[in-house]
Design a protein around this motif. Structure first.
Motif, PDB file in Angstrom:
ATOM      1  N   ASP A  73       0.808  -1.221   0.000  1.00  0.00           N
ATOM      2  CA  ASP A  73       0.000   0.000   0.000  1.00  0.00           C
ATOM      3  C   ASP A  73       0.842   1.274   0.000  1.00  0.00           C
ATOM      4  O   ASP A  73       0.308   2.373   0.129  1.00  0.00           O
ATOM      5  CB  ASP A  73      -0.925   0.030   1.220  1.00  0.00           C
ATOM      6  N   GLN A  74       2.154   1.159  -0.153  1.00  0.00           N
ATOM      7  CA  GLN A  74       3.052   2.309  -0.060  1.00  0.00           C
ATOM      8  C   GLN A  74       2.692   3.394  -1.076  1.00  0.00           C
ATOM      9  O   GLN A  74       2.779   4.583  -0.770  1.00  0.00           O
ATOM     10  CB  GLN A  74       4.497   1.856  -0.268  1.00  0.00           C
ATOM     11  N   GLU A  75       2.239   3.003  -2.257  1.00  0.00           N
ATOM     12  CA  GLU A  75       1.920   3.970  -3.313  1.00  0.00           C
ATOM     13  C   GLU A  75       0.722   4.850  -2.962  1.00  0.00           C
ATOM     14  O   GLU A  75       0.547   5.907  -3.555  1.00  0.00           O
ATOM     15  CB  GLU A  75       1.680   3.250  -4.629  1.00  0.00           C
ATOM     16  N   LYS A  76      -0.117   4.425  -2.011  1.00  0.00           N
ATOM     17  CA  LYS A  76      -1.242   5.236  -1.591  1.00  0.00           C
ATOM     18  C   LYS A  76      -0.797   6.461  -0.796  1.00  0.00           C
ATOM     19  O   LYS A  76      -1.473   7.468  -0.766  1.00  0.00           O
ATOM     20  CB  LYS A  76      -2.191   4.421  -0.703  1.00  0.00           C
ATOM     21  N   TYR A  77       0.354   6.340  -0.137  1.00  0.00           N
ATOM     22  CA  TYR A  77       0.794   7.367   0.795  1.00  0.00           C
ATOM     23  C   TYR A  77       1.917   8.266   0.260  1.00  0.00           C
ATOM     24  O   TYR A  77       1.976   9.436   0.614  1.00  0.00           O
ATOM     25  CB  TYR A  77       1.254   6.715   2.106  1.00  0.00           C
ATOM     26  N   ILE A  78       2.793   7.701  -0.570  1.00  0.00           N
ATOM     27  CA  ILE A  78       3.894   8.489  -1.113  1.00  0.00           C
ATOM     28  C   ILE A  78       4.064   8.198  -2.600  1.00  0.00           C
ATOM     29  O   ILE A  78       3.706   7.131  -3.088  1.00  0.00           O
ATOM     30  CB  ILE A  78       5.235   8.195  -0.384  1.00  0.00           C
ATOM     31  N   LYS A  79       4.617   9.183  -3.277  1.00  0.00           N
ATOM     32  CA  LYS A  79       4.942   9.018  -4.697  1.00  0.00           C
ATOM     33  C   LYS A  79       6.415   9.371  -4.851  1.00  0.00           C
ATOM     34  O   LYS A  79       6.848  10.445  -4.432  1.00  0.00           O
ATOM     35  CB  LYS A  79       4.086   9.961  -5.537  1.00  0.00           C
ATOM     36  N   GLU A  80       7.201   8.453  -5.407  1.00  0.00           N
ATOM     37  CA  GLU A  80       8.627   8.718  -5.598  1.00  0.00           C
ATOM     38  C   GLU A  80       8.812   9.670  -6.772  1.00  0.00           C
ATOM     39  O   GLU A  80       8.353   9.415  -7.875  1.00  0.00           O
ATOM     40  CB  GLU A  80       9.392   7.424  -5.827  1.00  0.00           C
TER      41      GLU A  80
END
Length: 82
Positions: A73-80
């Motif tokens: 779910d990391q992509e829900k919270y941050i965008k590289e």
């Protein structure tokens, strides 16, 4: 949410102690300013981590409501960014 908790909860660092160590050594900045562990993260902030082999930049998209989130779910919270 504090920056040290945020880095840990969105799985940028494995442990909060690692995040606190990075912050105390001055390698974490928000919007171009080096921060302390107590700095609050807000949606739209740009977090920059200066590693030995380069710099990684992340855009805060969402603040997690839980202590930890699944790595999937990391992509829900941050965008590289880079």
């Amino acid at each position: 949410m504090r920056i040290d908790k945020f880095l840990n909860s969105v799985n940028i660092t494995k442990r909060r102690a690692v995040a606190q160590d990075m912050i105390s050594n001055g390698v974490v900045s928000i919007n171009g300013k080096i921060v302390k562990a107590s700095k609050n993260v807000e949606i739209g902030n740009e977090i920059e981590l200066a590693y030995l082999k380069g710099v990684k930049k992340y855009l805060v998209v969402l603040i997690p409501s839980m202590k930890s989130t699944p790595k999937s779910d990391q992509e829900k919270y941050i965008k590289e960014i880079s």
